[in-house]
Design a protein around this motif. Sequence first.
Motif, PDB file in Angstrom:
ATOM      1  N   SER A  36     -28.227 -28.345 -17.828  1.00 13.15           N
ATOM      2  CA  SER A  36     -29.653 -28.261 -17.400  1.00 13.15           C
ATOM      3  C   SER A  36     -28.821 -26.299 -17.166  1.00 13.15           C
ATOM      4  O   SER A  36     -27.844 -26.490 -16.280  1.00 13.15           O
ATOM      5  N   LEU A  78     -37.270 -20.934 -10.708  1.00  6.94           N
ATOM      6  CA  LEU A  78     -37.132 -22.657 -10.255  1.00  6.94           C
ATOM      7  C   LEU A  78     -35.607 -22.774  -9.893  1.00  6.94           C
ATOM      8  O   LEU A  78     -35.501 -23.914  -9.382  1.00  6.94           O
ATOM      9  N   GLY A  79     -34.587 -21.652 -10.450  1.00  6.89           N
ATOM     10  CA  GLY A  79     -33.236 -22.521 -10.457  1.00  6.89           C
ATOM     11  C   GLY A  79     -32.873 -22.090  -8.552  1.00  6.89           C
ATOM     12  O   GLY A  79     -31.687 -22.435  -8.141  1.00  6.89           O
ATOM     13  N   GLY A  80     -33.737 -20.943  -7.985  1.00  3.51           N
ATOM     14  CA  GLY A  80     -33.853 -20.378  -6.410  1.00  3.51           C
ATOM     15  C   GLY A  80     -33.648 -19.097  -6.187  1.00  3.51           C
ATOM     16  O   GLY A  80     -33.452 -19.187  -4.738  1.00  3.51           O
ATOM     17  N   ILE A  81     -32.668 -18.273  -7.159  1.00  2.79           N
ATOM     18  CA  ILE A  81     -31.711 -17.214  -6.602  1.00  2.79           C
ATOM     19  C   ILE A  81     -32.447 -16.218  -6.448  1.00  2.79           C
ATOM     20  O   ILE A  81     -32.547 -15.462  -6.063  1.00  2.79           O
ATOM     21  N   THR A  89     -28.585 -23.013 -10.002  1.00  3.10           N
ATOM     22  CA  THR A  89     -28.786 -23.891  -8.250  1.00  3.10           C
ATOM     23  C   THR A  89     -27.272 -23.789  -7.940  1.00  3.10           C
ATOM     24  O   THR A  89     -27.007 -24.197  -6.746  1.00  3.10           O
ATOM     25  N   SER A  90     -26.740 -24.714  -8.821  1.00  7.86           N
ATOM     26  CA  SER A  90     -24.910 -25.088  -8.376  1.00  7.86           C
ATOM     27  C   SER A  90     -23.812 -23.770  -8.102  1.00  7.86           C
ATOM     28  O   SER A  90     -22.626 -23.727  -7.234  1.00  7.86           O
ATOM     29  N   LEU A  91     -24.476 -22.905  -8.088  1.00  9.58           N
ATOM     30  CA  LEU A  91     -23.925 -21.189  -7.504  1.00  9.58           C
ATOM     31  C   LEU A  91     -24.828 -21.326  -6.734  1.00  9.58           C
ATOM     32  O   LEU A  91     -23.798 -19.560  -6.371  1.00  9.58           O
ATOM     33  N   LEU A  92     -25.325 -21.917  -6.015  1.00 13.62           N
ATOM     34  CA  LEU A  92     -25.566 -21.557  -4.804  1.00 13.62           C
ATOM     35  C   LEU A  92     -25.654 -22.046  -3.727  1.00 13.62           C
ATOM     36  O   LEU A  92     -26.808 -22.501  -2.861  1.00 13.62           O
ATOM     37  N   GLY A  93     -24.610 -23.036  -3.562  1.00 14.61           N
ATOM     38  CA  GLY A  93     -24.205 -23.903  -3.022  1.00 14.61           C
ATOM     39  C   GLY A  93     -23.970 -23.635  -1.891  1.00 14.61           C
ATOM     40  O   GLY A  93     -24.614 -24.654  -0.028  1.00 14.61           O
ATOM     41  N   ARG A 153     -31.398 -25.019 -15.127  1.00 17.65           N
ATOM     42  CA  ARG A 153     -31.560 -24.825 -13.686  1.00 17.65           C
ATOM     43  C   ARG A 153     -30.044 -25.034 -13.131  1.00 17.65           C
ATOM     44  O   ARG A 153     -30.433 -24.461 -11.636  1.00 17.65           O
ATOM     45  N   GLU A 154     -30.139 -26.082 -13.264  1.00 18.80           N
ATOM     46  CA  GLU A 154     -29.547 -26.989 -12.300  1.00 18.80           C
ATOM     47  C   GLU A 154     -28.342 -26.039 -12.275  1.00 18.80           C
ATOM     48  O   GLU A 154     -26.948 -25.615 -11.120  1.00 18.80           O
ATOM     49  N   THR A 155     -27.463 -24.786 -13.480  1.00 20.24           N
ATOM     50  CA  THR A 155     -26.671 -24.494 -13.449  1.00 20.24           C
ATOM     51  C   THR A 155     -26.719 -23.031 -12.221  1.00 20.24           C
ATOM     52  O   THR A 155     -25.548 -22.928 -11.132  1.00 20.24           O
ATOM     53  N   HIS A 199     -26.170 -21.790  -0.056  1.00 17.04           N
ATOM     54  CA  HIS A 199     -27.300 -22.012   1.048  1.00 17.04           C
ATOM     55  C   HIS A 199     -28.094 -23.588   0.989  1.00 17.04           C
ATOM     56  O   HIS A 199     -28.971 -23.684   1.693  1.00 17.04           O
ATOM     57  N   ILE A 200     -27.631 -23.890   0.122  1.00 17.38           N
ATOM     58  CA  ILE A 200     -28.067 -25.635  -0.133  1.00 17.38           C
ATOM     59  C   ILE A 200     -27.779 -25.971   0.801  1.00 17.38           C
ATOM     60  O   ILE A 200     -28.610 -26.833   1.435  1.00 17.38           O
TER      61      ILE A 200
END
Lengths: 372, 399
Positions: free
Chosen positions: B205, B150-153, B211-215, B207-209, B217-218
């Motif tokens: 969060s 869910l977090g994207g990695i 995603t926050s490390l994939l900036g 999940r946000e953590t 690609h976002i």
Amino acid sequence: MSTADSTRVTGLLPASTRVVELGETFSTALAGRFLERLGAHVTRVVPTGEEVELDTLGPRLGDDKHGPSAAGVWLRQNKDTIDLDPRAPEARARLDDLLDDADVVLIAGTTSRWSEKGIDLDDVRRRASGAVIGHVTAWGDDGTRTHLRSNELLLQAAGGFMNLIGSASREPVRLGSHPVRATAGLLVLDGVMIGLFHRQSTGQATSFETSEFEAAAHLEWKIASVFQTGQPIDRRGDEGGGPLVARTRDGHFGLFFTPRDWDGVKEMLGDPRLDDPRFATPGSRALHERELKELVEETTLPMSKKELYARAQARSIPSGYVATMSDLLDSPQYRARDFFQRVEVPGVGAGEIPDAPWAVRTIDDLDEEDGA
Amino acid sequence: MSGLLQGLKVADLSIVTAGAAATQVLADFGADVVKIESGNRPDLYRLGFTGDKGGSSDLAFPPFRVANRNKRGLAVDLKTEEGHEIARRLISRSDVVVENFRRGAIERLGLGFADLVALRPDIVLVSISSQGATGPNRGFTSFGTTLDSLGGIQSLSGYDADTPTWSSGRINYPDQTANSLAPAVILAAVMAARADGRARWVDMSQRETVTSLLGEHILATSLGAPNPQPDANNAPGALGWLSRCLGDDQWVAVSLETREDRSRLHAVVGDADAGDDEALRRATDAWAAGRTRDEAAAELQAAGLAAAAVVSGHELLEDPDLHERGWWQTVELAEGGTERQRGPVVRFAANDPLIRRRAPHVGEHTAEVLAELEYTADEIDALLARGIVSAPQATTTPN
């Protein structure tokens, strides 16, 4: 300075907090990024003419293959940047002023590399004597690897991280992006906060060192722990209980579940063939994983991954879809929580970056929400 | 107690690793962390999970011992009024409460943010949850590892687009990101509360953590780039792969970033066109097949190439650099003997000892903590007798 807009409240540090990034790696830049989100003023100091690693990392933005590095744009938001020649007296005086006022100094790179550029790190420490100083290297400031090249793949390899990832029948495979170096940045942030807490309590400054290699060892800490008991070491792909990653019509769904969730999974998928004894226990499901996956995909392939997610969550099954970047940008959960910051990339356009993954509330906020 | 965080008091309701390994960092540096558990339903991580190697004793599972070292253990039934009063007394003397229950659980225990502020106006509550305390998915359930998806990695990891790959149950990357970030956020919140006397609730969060490390690609995708796909051991702008070496499941990692790298590799492995990456890879595979992993890595590194042996985490116990830095920590075991546990998050110049005590049994310090909360010896005995609190058999009431 480029400015990212945001509505989420993440600040906890006084606005007077001054951070100097001396040099830059992915990990120090990430620590600086979160310090900025905590409310600090961050200034990057880059020696003139030095190739900065962040600028070499992909992906690049825009149509031009030489466009700006996305990592650079993301991690430098809301920071000031100063290019200076450390050997020039005026520039050196400016650096000294920054160090005099600093609450935090993050130094990226080995002592010997800084010496080659004309900066003695002992001088930096003396000058910034009131600051928390964190010194971060790839492999360590000394030791057997100090001279070696480094990147995310090598750190995942040498730090015991990627050996557990992937299929038993294939080579280990890395996690994408920069998880080890990002974690190193988070641990540096911990070090900074421990130092600031100590300074608030005692008035005394302190300093620390770490390496991205140590962050990798920190991340994969369980194998060494279990190994010492004499138990067998886990092999890649043999852990059981892993997700069955099934295809859907629009991507993939990670079917995570515990043994007690199995009945709920069968109900969710609605295929009576799943009652077959071959799939009755975790061990038999692992043994017949390929047949199980084929069967599951007969149900999941016509469905959307978010439809499956809703079905799973309705039964409290802890499964989730494999979210792409587009999924994340469209996520109602993230949108409801104002998770993204809007940024303007010159020559490219308006984009978005993730904000810090925490939100701060006070009792007044709670009262306002109750009254709304 | 000494250490850089001396004077910090933590009421620790966190469990498993997302929360408990975060408060471990605070305990390592001298915070007084009291791990609050139910005697009947203690931290489920004490016995491990599916695929883990737990045991019958409450300290038998090795990773639990790491994530809970340097803490004290209080076992109390929070669902009783007297147990609740114990928690209230403890919290009124604490700087911060840390919890990672499912959303709503802390409020049902009567320990939500508003309840805590009534006890102490400058309290900090740090809630670490799957998707945060607000939003339409706040009540959704997950494992830490579900957040790989869910977090994207997971969408970036794997051999190809058809094999999105998780970080594995053992690594559980989403839990590690949370417990790596949380100590900093906890400390920042406590400093803020101490500075202005106002309570803070930090909603974090997991999940946000992730995603926050994939900036990078976002950002790229938000600007119109296609979604990135798993690309084996390559990275954007760098060709990478593993070559199999002599021995069982032995590999060397190679990374090529420039034309010069290709020339260097060609000089080492020979027998290939330096301009043909696939031919270079095949030649490297053939070359590595006749060498041990460490020999191959050393030869490639000596040629100035980006290369490393792929090691297992247990091999780091003998790593010379970690040894030289004193990274591994020797910790006594409850049943005698010692083990080595991971080192500090960073190494401070002030060299206070990192390990002060092993992880506690369930309720091992119940009597000690209650005495500090000004319960008399008779009151403690009565609470023990009635099962409001519990402690291991050998624990005696302090005089």
